[in-house]
Every structure is written in C-alpha cells, then in structure tokens.
Write a protein that holds these residues in place. Structure first.
Motif, short mmCIF file in Angstrom:
data_model
loop_
_atom_site.label_atom_id
_atom_site.label_comp_id
_atom_site.label_asym_id
_atom_site.label_seq_id
_atom_site.Cartn_x
_atom_site.Cartn_y
_atom_site.Cartn_z
N ARG A 72 54.94 35.13 35.97
CA ARG A 72 53.66 35.03 35.33
C ARG A 72 52.96 33.57 36.16
O ARG A 72 51.49 34.04 36.37
CB ARG A 72 54.07 35.05 33.68
CG ARG A 72 54.21 36.53 33.15
CD ARG A 72 53.82 36.79 32.11
NE ARG A 72 54.73 37.90 31.48
CZ ARG A 72 54.91 38.44 30.49
NH1 ARG A 72 55.07 37.26 29.42
NH2 ARG A 72 55.07 38.98 29.92
N LEU A 73 53.07 32.39 35.77
CA LEU A 73 52.23 31.66 36.11
C LEU A 73 52.23 31.53 37.94
O LEU A 73 50.67 31.71 38.16
CB LEU A 73 53.14 30.04 35.77
CG LEU A 73 52.52 28.75 35.79
CD1 LEU A 73 50.49 29.58 34.93
CD2 LEU A 73 52.86 27.66 35.45
N PRO A 74 53.26 31.92 38.11
CA PRO A 74 53.18 32.28 40.02
C PRO A 74 51.78 33.12 40.11
O PRO A 74 51.26 33.37 41.41
CB PRO A 74 54.20 32.47 41.02
CG PRO A 74 55.15 31.62 39.82
CD PRO A 74 54.69 31.86 38.55
N LEU A 75 52.28 33.56 39.55
CA LEU A 75 51.30 35.19 39.46
C LEU A 75 49.59 34.97 39.49
O LEU A 75 48.44 35.51 39.78
CB LEU A 75 51.73 36.94 38.88
CG LEU A 75 50.47 37.78 38.75
CD1 LEU A 75 50.81 38.27 40.50
CD2 LEU A 75 51.04 38.81 38.41
N VAL A 76 49.56 34.36 38.42
CA VAL A 76 48.11 33.36 38.14
C VAL A 76 47.41 32.86 39.62
O VAL A 76 46.17 33.24 39.37
CB VAL A 76 47.63 32.85 37.01
CG1 VAL A 76 46.66 31.92 36.30
CG2 VAL A 76 48.97 33.58 35.78
N PHE A 77 48.27 32.03 39.54
CA PHE A 77 47.96 30.86 41.25
C PHE A 77 47.18 32.13 42.44
O PHE A 77 46.48 31.87 42.78
CB PHE A 77 48.69 30.46 41.85
CG PHE A 77 49.44 29.41 41.09
CD1 PHE A 77 48.46 28.44 39.86
CD2 PHE A 77 50.65 28.73 40.43
CE1 PHE A 77 48.53 27.80 39.38
CE2 PHE A 77 51.10 27.37 39.64
CZ PHE A 77 49.40 27.35 38.93
N LEU A 78 48.40 33.16 42.61
CA LEU A 78 47.80 34.16 43.39
C LEU A 78 46.96 34.88 43.09
O LEU A 78 45.85 35.16 44.34
CB LEU A 78 49.46 34.84 43.96
CG LEU A 78 49.15 36.01 44.56
CD1 LEU A 78 48.74 35.53 45.68
CD2 LEU A 78 50.45 36.74 45.42
N ALA A 121 41.10 36.12 43.56
CA ALA A 121 39.50 36.17 43.14
C ALA A 121 38.25 35.53 43.76
O ALA A 121 37.69 35.71 43.60
CB ALA A 121 39.55 35.87 41.23
N CYS A 122 39.05 33.98 44.09
CA CYS A 122 38.13 33.05 44.60
C CYS A 122 38.06 33.86 46.92
O CYS A 122 36.62 34.01 46.76
CB CYS A 122 38.94 32.05 45.88
SG CYS A 122 39.05 30.91 43.86
N ILE A 123 38.98 34.46 46.93
CA ILE A 123 38.39 35.30 48.46
C ILE A 123 37.12 36.51 47.57
O ILE A 123 36.73 36.65 48.83
CB ILE A 123 39.60 35.76 48.98
CG1 ILE A 123 40.79 35.12 48.89
CG2 ILE A 123 39.28 37.17 50.02
CD1 ILE A 123 41.85 35.02 50.14
N ALA A 124 37.50 37.46 47.14
CA ALA A 124 36.69 37.84 46.61
C ALA A 124 35.77 38.12 46.04
O ALA A 124 34.27 38.20 46.69
CB ALA A 124 37.14 38.75 45.37
N SER A 125 35.70 36.76 46.14
CA SER A 125 33.53 35.78 45.77
C SER A 125 33.57 35.77 46.98
O SER A 125 32.28 35.36 46.79
CB SER A 125 34.34 34.72 44.15
OG SER A 125 34.51 35.00 43.56
N GLN A 126 33.90 34.83 47.55
CA GLN A 126 34.03 34.03 48.61
C GLN A 126 33.30 35.40 49.88
O GLN A 126 32.27 35.60 50.30
CB GLN A 126 34.81 33.16 49.42
CG GLN A 126 34.28 33.46 51.06
CD GLN A 126 33.52 32.57 51.00
OE1 GLN A 126 34.12 31.29 50.76
NE2 GLN A 126 32.76 32.54 52.15
N ALA A 127 33.44 36.95 49.32
CA ALA A 127 32.84 38.16 50.14
C ALA A 127 31.65 38.04 49.84
O ALA A 127 30.65 38.45 50.11
CB ALA A 127 34.47 39.06 50.35
#
Length: 604
Positions: free
Chosen positions: A269-275, A280-286
């Motif tokens: 779950r923790l690696p999934l949080v990072f991914l 989410a950052c990429i979605a925000s960047q777009a």
C-alpha cells in the motif's frame, strides 16, 4: 493527458457510496454504480468526445476556445451567435475553476493513502499535500520538458498496476463482471430513483478529465488519443473499478475507507501511495499547463488583457509559463486544501465545473452538427438527445451539491466570466471610440506629407484599427513636427484558426507619399513577433533594419463616462485591467531601445 481521468479511481467509487448521499453496500447498488460508471465512460468519453467531438478540430487544435473559434467563424452575424460566444466563454471560465480543484483533490486524495497504509501518518497528510502542491507550482518556471520524459513511463506503470490489482480482485469475485450489463444501471434507478439521481453527482467523477482529452488533441493528435483510450486506458480503469466493486461486495463497510488502496496487499500500500501521488502530480501538471494554454488563447482572441508569457522550451512552442496565472492558481489551490481539508469534501466542489463544461460542449456540438457538418436530422437529433439527457442529468445532480462546496467553481466561473466579457466589451468600445475620432488617412497624407519635415528612417505606428490615423501618429506630428521617410501603420489581427501560413502572414497597401498600411495575421495559438515578421517583408522599399526603425505606441488612459456602452463599475474594472496589462512592447517583442510611447485620454 490521461492523468486527470486516470486518478479518478482513487476517490470516485468511495465518494459514490460514502459521500454526502450514502448508498447501501448491497449487490443492487454496487452493480448499479459500476454499470453507471462503465456506460458513462462509453457515452460521454468514448462516443461523445473521442468519436465525435474530436472530429471538430480547428486546424488540429481542440478545446472549448478552439471549438468556439471554429463555430464563431462559421456563424458570424447570425442572430444567435452572441449567445454561442457567451456559452463558450463561460465554459472557459469554468475550466479555471476546474484547474484550481483538480490539483487539490488529486494530490490530497493520493496522499490520504498514507493514513490507510499507516494510520499513524494521518496527521501528516495535509502538510505533505501542501508541500507537494507548492513544489509542483514552483517548478513551472523552469518548464516541464525534462520532467515530461518521465510522465509517460510513470502513467504506463500506474495504469498497469491498477489494472493488475483490479484483475486480482475480480478473480476472487467474478460475478462483478455482470455489472457490464446496462440493465443493472436501469434497475438501480427503478429500485431507488432519488438515491440513483443523487449518486450521479459522484459517479461523474469517473469521467472528469474527458474534456482534457479534447483540449490536448493539438499536442498529440486525434488517432493516438483514440487508440490509447480504447485499448489501454479504458480497460485499465474499468478493471480497477470492477475490482473495487468486487472488494466492496466481499468486505462491505471495512473496505469503504479507501477501496482503491485496499485492493493492494498491506505491504504494497505504501508503494501504491507513492505511485498514485506521482500520477496525481502528473494530472495536476496537465491541468496547470492547460490553464497556461487556455490563457494564451484567450489573450489572442481578445478575452484577457496581455500578460507576460515566458517560453520554457526552445524546441517546443507550446511549452509556456505565465507567472500571474501560476501564482494565482497556487494561492487558490492552497486555500481549497486548507478550507475543505479532505478530498471527500473537495469532491463536492469538483463536479459542477466539469459537468457544466460538458453540457456547454454539447450545445456547441449542436451547432457543429447542423451548421458545419450538415448531418441528417434523423440520426443527429437522437444522438444529441442522448448527450443532453446524460449531461443534463449529471449537471442537475451536481447542482444539489452547491450548498456543500459546489458554490466554489460557480463563484469562480462567474467572476472570471465577468472579467473576460468586461475586457472583450471594453476593448471593442475603446476601438469604436478611437475610430469615431480618427481622421481619414487620405486627408491626413494630403495635408501633412508636404508640410511636415521628413527625417531619415522608418517609423512603425502600432494601431488596433486598420482604419484612420493612429493617435500616436497625430501626437508625434503635433509635438515633434516631423515625419519619417517611411511610415508603417501596423495592425495585428488574430484569426479564428490556430495557425496562419507564413505566406498569408502579411498584407500590405501603399498609401503614397511614403505611407504604408500593413496588417500582420496570427493564429490564436501563435505569439506575435513583429521584428521577425518585418524581417520577412521585402515589398515595402528597402529591407527593415531595427537600427533605423522606431516603434510608436499609443497608451490610453481611460475615463469612465456616462456613455451607454457599459455600466460604470464595469468601465472602472476595464480601466484597471488596461492599466495592469502587459506592455505592448514586450508582448509584441519590440526592441526595447527603439520604442516611443505617447499617451492620451479616452472616454468609453
């Protein structure tokens, strides 16, 4: 480009069952919601946007403003054309509200996974989310060319992971696959009509980002978007939603805390949080980059004052950075995070802007089908009816969330709409007032050409109207008593197309006695570069040399008056916007040591 719609599984299904209008975790409701999500993606995304609206490209460009320019170019002087323009402008205003909410809800919902992976980290969710958001906006000034190299691989990995997690869950509860049948969606409405209608306000979260596919069409092309959506993104999303539905069927309420993260085993779950946070950052960047692009288009089309635009890539013209927009978005996003505090609260504000823009796109599509493409009534009317029913239902369902947060994008939309329409109307009134007081150019040439002293060099007088004598020329003659040997009356025009061919860039008229009327045309995505354009002009005597050329600009000081053009408060607002607009010298890339500004006062 798929970041926005790709991060929806983090919160969409959770909010549908645990949001403001809770649903029972039984088979009828779970199958009904999953069926609604699937058929919403098929109708709204696959059919409406990917299959039909993407055909309405403006020289390859998409988005509400590109579609508005396309429609307006074909319907000028029609009785209802003003209404179409206002609809398109309001869709643009709603997009700014969406561009504020998307980074807030995407990043916050992703980081909230920390509390699922390790409950002791729950207190760090907001500080970490705010730090990520600040960092995201801070890097905009340096451009995203290098970071963009990682966007594609990260999103490929993200979609592959969420699809795999979905398949593992489906394998444990394969009966969830029956939810593909539309009769479960119909049965949901028959079983509980009011709850089903209210659930649409959260189900629509599954298709947020659909309009971004159309807006980004100019960067990637229609076919790559279609292929990526139909054969990779759509299957990955539906496998994940199906997996979440299967998980809720097996575990019930305990899984409702975050069905997206609980699909993964505890150790993963923790690696999934990072991914998910990276996605989410990429979605925000777009959406941030989209805000820059939309602002540039709105400036060129005359809806926003000139703003400072910086290029972040020497190779890619579309990579731009607008400081004012960037920092204004950052402030609003941080305020949203602080005010709403959780992604669950933010989703109440999310749907209004998206569904409003989708409904307006359907209105513009109606004009396209009947006026541009001339589609037969017998199949265009049923198709439009489906779109209007679906979009109308989603918009109406989201209106019920206005008291709990939906007011925010509406408020932002109306404020920005007021700014856009005030600038457009005020600019037109200013041009009309200047045209009223302008002297005919032929009369001016006959009286001034022989009486004034001529000095060597070229004078370029920038004017917004291709008629009459520029005010700067009149003031220069009045105060300096001289005229240059070659005088260019230059007007920049923005066309209703994204790009103008180089051969159609310049039109030139010889007015005699060393006077020339020049019009430079640019597309609404291009950036005017006057010195570069003049260097390519060889039909106006000697070639232009910047060392021998002076540029004269007129700067108006507006005085609010009782003219019937606009209300006083809007005239004062327009005057404030004009005072704070970017200098024409920088906007048109004029050499700083060759510019003379002459001021005048004007009532509108």
């Amino acid at each position: 480009m798929f970041g926005d719609i790709g991060t929806s599984p983090i919160y969409a299904l959770r909010e549908t069952f645990a949001g403001h209008h809770k649903l029972a975790l039984d088979q009828e409701h779970i199958f009904g919601v999953i069926s609604l999500m699937f058929w919403s993606m098929m109708i709204v995304v696959s059919l409406k946007y990917v299959s039909i609206i993407m055909r309405a490209d403006n020289k390859g460009e998409g988005g509400s403003l590109a579609l508005l320019a396309l429609v307006n170019g074909k319907t000028k002087n029609k009785r209802w054309s003003r209404g179409i323009i206002l609809l398109g402008v309001f869709a643009t205003a709603l997009f700014y509200g969406d561009s504020m909410i998307t980074p807030a809800v995407s990043v916050l919902s992703a980081v909230e996974g920390l509390a699922v992976a390790s409950p002791g980290l729950g207190k760090l969710v907001m500080p970490i989310a705010m730090a990520i958001i600040i960092g995201l906006f801070y890097i905009q000034r340096s451009g995203t060319a290098r970071v963009g190299l990682f966007f594609g691989p990260v999103m490929l990995l993200y979609f592959a992971v969420i699809a795999t997690l979905g398949v593992i869950s489906i394998a444990q509860t394969p009966e969830i696959l029956w939810a593909f049948s539309p009769h479960y969606a119909v049965e949901f409405f028959a079983l509980d009509p009011l709850r089903a209608f209210l659930a649409l306000g959260s189900v629509v979260l599954a298709v947020t980002g659909a309009e971004a596919l159309y807006a980004d069409m100019g960067h990637f092309g229609r076919n790559p978007i279609r292929v990526s959506w139909l054969f990779f993104v759509l299957p990955a999303l539906m496998l994940n939603y199906m997996g979440q539905g299967a998980l809720l069927s097996r575990l019930g309420a305990p899984a409702l805390e975050s069905p997206f993260y609980m699909l993964a085993a505890e150790n993963f779950r923790l690696p999934l949080v990072f991914l998910a946070t990276a996605a989410a950052c990429i979605a925000s960047q777009a959406v941030i980059s989209g805000a820059f692009s939309v602002t540039q288009q709105a400036i060129q089309l005359g809806f926003i004052p000139r703003l400072r635009i910086e290029h972040t890539s020497a190779a890619t013209a579309g990579q731009i950075y607008i400081p004012l927009v960037n920092w204004a978005l950052l402030v609003m996003v941080l305020l949203l995070v602080v005010f709403f505090r959780t992604s669950s609260n933010l989703t109440s504000a999310y749907g209004i802007a998206v569904t409003g823009a989708m409904l307006i796109d359907t209105c513009l599509l109606t004009v396209v089908l009947f006026k541009l493409w001339n589609w037969p009534i017998y199949y265009s009317v049923p198709l439009l009816a489906i779109f209007f029913v679906v979009d109308g239902a989603y918009f109406a369902a989201n209106l019920t969330k206005v008291p709990s947060g939906g007011w925010f994008p509406l408020l932002v939309g109306f404020i920005i709409f007021t700014f856009l329409t005030t600038w457009s109307k005020g600019r037109q009134l200013m041009i009309d007032r200047m045209r009223e007081s302008a002297m005919p150019i032929k009369v001016f040439i006959q009286s001034a050409a022989t009486s004034a002293t001529r000095v060597p060099g070229t004078a370029v007088f920038m004017t917004s109207s291709p008629d009459g004598v520029p005010h700067a020329l009149l003031h220069n003659l009045k105060h300096n008593k001289v005229l240059h040997e070659r005088i260019i009356l230059l007007t920049i025009k923005i066309a209703d197309v994204p790009y103008v061919a180089e051969g159609q860039r310049c039109s030139l008229e010889d007015l005699s006695a060393g006077f020339h009327r020049m019009v430079l045309k640019y597309g609404f995505i291009e950036e005017p570069d006057v010195p570069a354009a003049l260097a390519n002009v060889h039909r106006c005597g000697a070639d232009f040399r910047m060392i021998d050329t002076s540029f004269f600009l007129s700067r108006q000081t507006l005085l609010a008056s009782s003219h019937p053009g606009m209300m006083i408060w809007r005239e004062k607002l327009f005057a404030w916007m004009l005072r704070n607009a970017e200098s024409a010298m920088e906007f048109f890339r004029l050499p700083t040591n060759r510019v003379v500004e002459l001021g005048s006062q004007l009532e509108i």
